[in-house]
Enzyme design. Structure first.
Site, PDB file in Angstrom:
ATOM      1  N   LYS A 191      -1.298  -2.198   6.323  1.00 21.17           N
ATOM      2  CA  LYS A 191      -0.596  -1.422   7.356  1.00 21.17           C
ATOM      3  C   LYS A 191      -1.312  -0.103   7.669  1.00 21.17           C
ATOM      4  O   LYS A 191      -1.475   0.248   8.822  1.00 21.17           O
ATOM      5  CB  LYS A 191       0.834  -1.071   6.893  1.00 21.17           C
ATOM      6  CG  LYS A 191       1.728  -2.251   6.614  1.00 21.17           C
ATOM      7  CD  LYS A 191       3.153  -1.785   6.329  1.00 21.17           C
ATOM      8  CE  LYS A 191       3.269  -0.950   5.069  1.00 21.17           C
ATOM      9  NZ  LYS A 191       3.220  -1.725   3.809  1.00 21.17           N
ATOM     10  N   ARG A 240      12.301   0.801   5.865  1.00 24.48           N
ATOM     11  CA  ARG A 240      12.134  -0.069   4.698  1.00 24.48           C
ATOM     12  C   ARG A 240      13.464  -0.635   4.215  1.00 24.48           C
ATOM     13  O   ARG A 240      13.488  -1.404   3.267  1.00 24.48           O
ATOM     14  CB  ARG A 240      11.499   0.727   3.575  1.00 24.48           C
ATOM     15  CG  ARG A 240      10.000   0.450   3.380  1.00 24.48           C
ATOM     16  CD  ARG A 240       9.593   1.217   2.158  1.00 24.48           C
ATOM     17  NE  ARG A 240       8.360   0.903   1.531  1.00 24.48           N
ATOM     18  CZ  ARG A 240       7.188   1.438   1.820  1.00 24.48           C
ATOM     19  NH1 ARG A 240       7.044   2.230   2.853  1.00 24.48           N
ATOM     20  NH2 ARG A 240       6.148   1.162   1.077  1.00 24.48           N
ATOM     21  N   ARG A 288      -7.766  -1.264  -4.957  1.00 27.92           N
ATOM     22  CA  ARG A 288      -7.587  -0.005  -4.223  1.00 27.92           C
ATOM     23  C   ARG A 288      -7.496   1.179  -5.182  1.00 27.92           C
ATOM     24  O   ARG A 288      -7.935   2.291  -4.869  1.00 27.92           O
ATOM     25  CB  ARG A 288      -6.298  -0.131  -3.385  1.00 27.92           C
ATOM     26  CG  ARG A 288      -5.975   1.022  -2.497  1.00 27.92           C
ATOM     27  CD  ARG A 288      -4.853   0.674  -1.538  1.00 27.92           C
ATOM     28  NE  ARG A 288      -3.549   0.759  -2.176  1.00 27.92           N
ATOM     29  CZ  ARG A 288      -2.391   0.706  -1.504  1.00 27.92           C
ATOM     30  NH1 ARG A 288      -2.409   0.526  -0.187  1.00 27.92           N
ATOM     31  NH2 ARG A 288      -1.244   0.803  -2.124  1.00 27.92           N
ATOM     32  N   ARG A 303      -5.036   3.209  -6.269  1.00 25.46           N
ATOM     33  CA  ARG A 303      -4.226   4.413  -6.050  1.00 25.46           C
ATOM     34  C   ARG A 303      -3.391   4.701  -7.301  1.00 25.46           C
ATOM     35  O   ARG A 303      -3.153   3.799  -8.098  1.00 25.46           O
ATOM     36  CB  ARG A 303      -3.322   4.196  -4.836  1.00 25.46           C
ATOM     37  CG  ARG A 303      -3.008   5.450  -4.068  1.00 25.46           C
ATOM     38  CD  ARG A 303      -2.319   5.141  -2.754  1.00 25.46           C
ATOM     39  NE  ARG A 303      -0.982   4.591  -2.944  1.00 25.46           N
ATOM     40  CZ  ARG A 303      -0.247   4.108  -1.942  1.00 25.46           C
ATOM     41  NH1 ARG A 303      -0.740   4.086  -0.711  1.00 25.46           N
ATOM     42  NH2 ARG A 303       0.953   3.635  -2.170  1.00 25.46           N
ATOM     43  N   ARG A 315       7.050  -3.242  -6.547  1.00 24.60           N
ATOM     44  CA  ARG A 315       7.038  -2.945  -5.116  1.00 24.60           C
ATOM     45  C   ARG A 315       7.201  -4.224  -4.287  1.00 24.60           C
ATOM     46  O   ARG A 315       7.858  -4.223  -3.249  1.00 24.60           O
ATOM     47  CB  ARG A 315       5.742  -2.229  -4.724  1.00 24.60           C
ATOM     48  CG  ARG A 315       5.593  -0.884  -5.422  1.00 24.60           C
ATOM     49  CD  ARG A 315       5.343   0.267  -4.467  1.00 24.60           C
ATOM     50  NE  ARG A 315       4.056   0.260  -3.813  1.00 24.60           N
ATOM     51  CZ  ARG A 315       2.945   0.731  -4.384  1.00 24.60           C
ATOM     52  NH1 ARG A 315       2.939   1.193  -5.607  1.00 24.60           N
ATOM     53  NH2 ARG A 315       1.834   0.737  -3.699  1.00 24.60           N
TER      54      ARG A 315
HETATM   55  P1  AMP Z   1       3.503   3.483   1.187  1.00 21.10           P
HETATM   56  O1  AMP Z   1       2.399   4.480   1.308  1.00 21.10           O
HETATM   57  O2  AMP Z   1       4.143   3.172   2.505  1.00 21.10           O
HETATM   58  O3  AMP Z   1       3.100   2.256   0.423  1.00 21.10           O
HETATM   59  O4  AMP Z   1       4.650   4.194   0.309  1.00 21.10           O
HETATM   60  C1  AMP Z   1       4.425   4.601  -1.039  1.00 21.10           C
HETATM   61  C2  AMP Z   1       5.762   4.830  -1.742  1.00 21.10           C
HETATM   62  O5  AMP Z   1       6.512   5.849  -1.056  1.00 21.10           O
HETATM   63  C3  AMP Z   1       6.703   3.625  -1.742  1.00 21.10           C
HETATM   64  O6  AMP Z   1       6.440   2.764  -2.837  1.00 21.10           O
HETATM   65  C4  AMP Z   1       8.078   4.281  -1.853  1.00 21.10           C
HETATM   66  O7  AMP Z   1       8.330   4.718  -3.177  1.00 21.10           O
HETATM   67  C5  AMP Z   1       7.896   5.532  -0.995  1.00 21.10           C
HETATM   68  N1  AMP Z   1       8.268   5.303   0.440  1.00 21.10           N
HETATM   69  C6  AMP Z   1       7.442   5.324   1.516  1.00 21.10           C
HETATM   70  N2  AMP Z   1       8.106   5.072   2.658  1.00 21.10           N
HETATM   71  C7  AMP Z   1       9.402   4.887   2.296  1.00 21.10           C
HETATM   72  C8  AMP Z   1      10.600   4.561   3.015  1.00 21.10           C
HETATM   73  N3  AMP Z   1      10.583   4.376   4.354  1.00 21.10           N
HETATM   74  N4  AMP Z   1      11.743   4.446   2.296  1.00 21.10           N
HETATM   75  C9  AMP Z   1      11.773   4.618   0.966  1.00 21.10           C
HETATM   76  N5  AMP Z   1      10.691   4.903   0.220  1.00 21.10           N
HETATM   77  C10 AMP Z   1       9.510   5.048   0.875  1.00 21.10           C
END
Ligand code: AMP
Length: 181
Positions: free
Chosen positions: A13, A86, A125, A127, A138
């Site tokens: 994404k 989400r 990756r 991270r 996740r």
């Molecule tokens: P991402 O970079 O989108 O993979 O997000 C990394 C982490 O941030 C996720 O595993 C969640 O813990 C948190 N996170 C990001 N976006 C959201 C969202 N819209 N709702 C809840 N948690 C989020």
């Protein structure tokens, strides 16, 4: 036009979003990036979010919707929502916020990809929140809480599935075809 890009963690994404904002002159709204920004700045919100993120769980809908609403109000462009909504409550919250700005979501792009491909990609990756246990959590969280969001938009006929298990360029070209159809 506002676009949502949805897909399991590690489905590409973020990478696709970077190309899409340039090609279609959109503003990138990544809730993951916003949260990482809060953590880097050492804010109270960031402190709260960090342990949740490290475990691979979801930050609360209230916190997320508050951040997103601010950003939408400050923007006068089409938005690309990356990693948001989400959960169903986040999707419903977004509907309300957009109704106030008299705009709407025009496309939902769903990136489809198998679990084992994802785990492989994410371990590569490297991270901080990417260890195997967190990745599996996740993926479970995605299936339980985020996959139903696709159903929320299905009735509006704006959901388009794209095969995420292809080269970056091939995925991008499939998405471009959807957005220009
Ligand atoms: P991402 O970079 O989108 O993979 O997000 C990394 C982490 O941030 C996720 O595993 C969640 O813990 C948190 N996170 C990001 N976006 C959201 C969202 N819209 N709702 C809840 N948690 C989020």
């Amino acid at each position: 036009m506002h676009i949502i890009i949805l897909g399991p963690p590690g489905s590409g994404k973020g990478t696709q979003s970077e190309q899409l904002i340039t090609t279609f002159d959109l503003e990138h709204l990544s809730t993951g990036d916003m949260l990482r920004g809060e953590i880097a700045a050492g804010t109270e919100l960031g402190l709260k979010a960090k342990s949740v993120m490290d475990a691979g769980d979801l930050v609360s809908d209230d916190i997320i919707l508050g951040m997103v609403e601010n950003k939408i109000q400050q923007s006068d462009k089409g938005l690309l929502f990356d990693g948001f909504p989400r959960t169903i409550p986040q999707a419903e919250g977004l509907d309300k916020i957009l109704a106030r700005t008299k705009t709407a979501v025009s496309h939902v792009i769903e990136l489809k990809i198998e679990d084992d491909v994802i785990v492989e990609r994410m371990l590569a990756r490297g991270r901080e929140d990417d260890n195997e246990e967190t990745i599996r959590n996740r993926l479970d969280v995605y299936k339980a809480q985020t996959a139903p969001v696709i159903g929320h938009y299905q009735g509006q006929n704006i959901v388009h599935s794209v095969n995420g298990d292809q080269s970056i360029d091939a995925v991008f070209s499939d998405i471009k075809a959807v957005l220009t159809a």
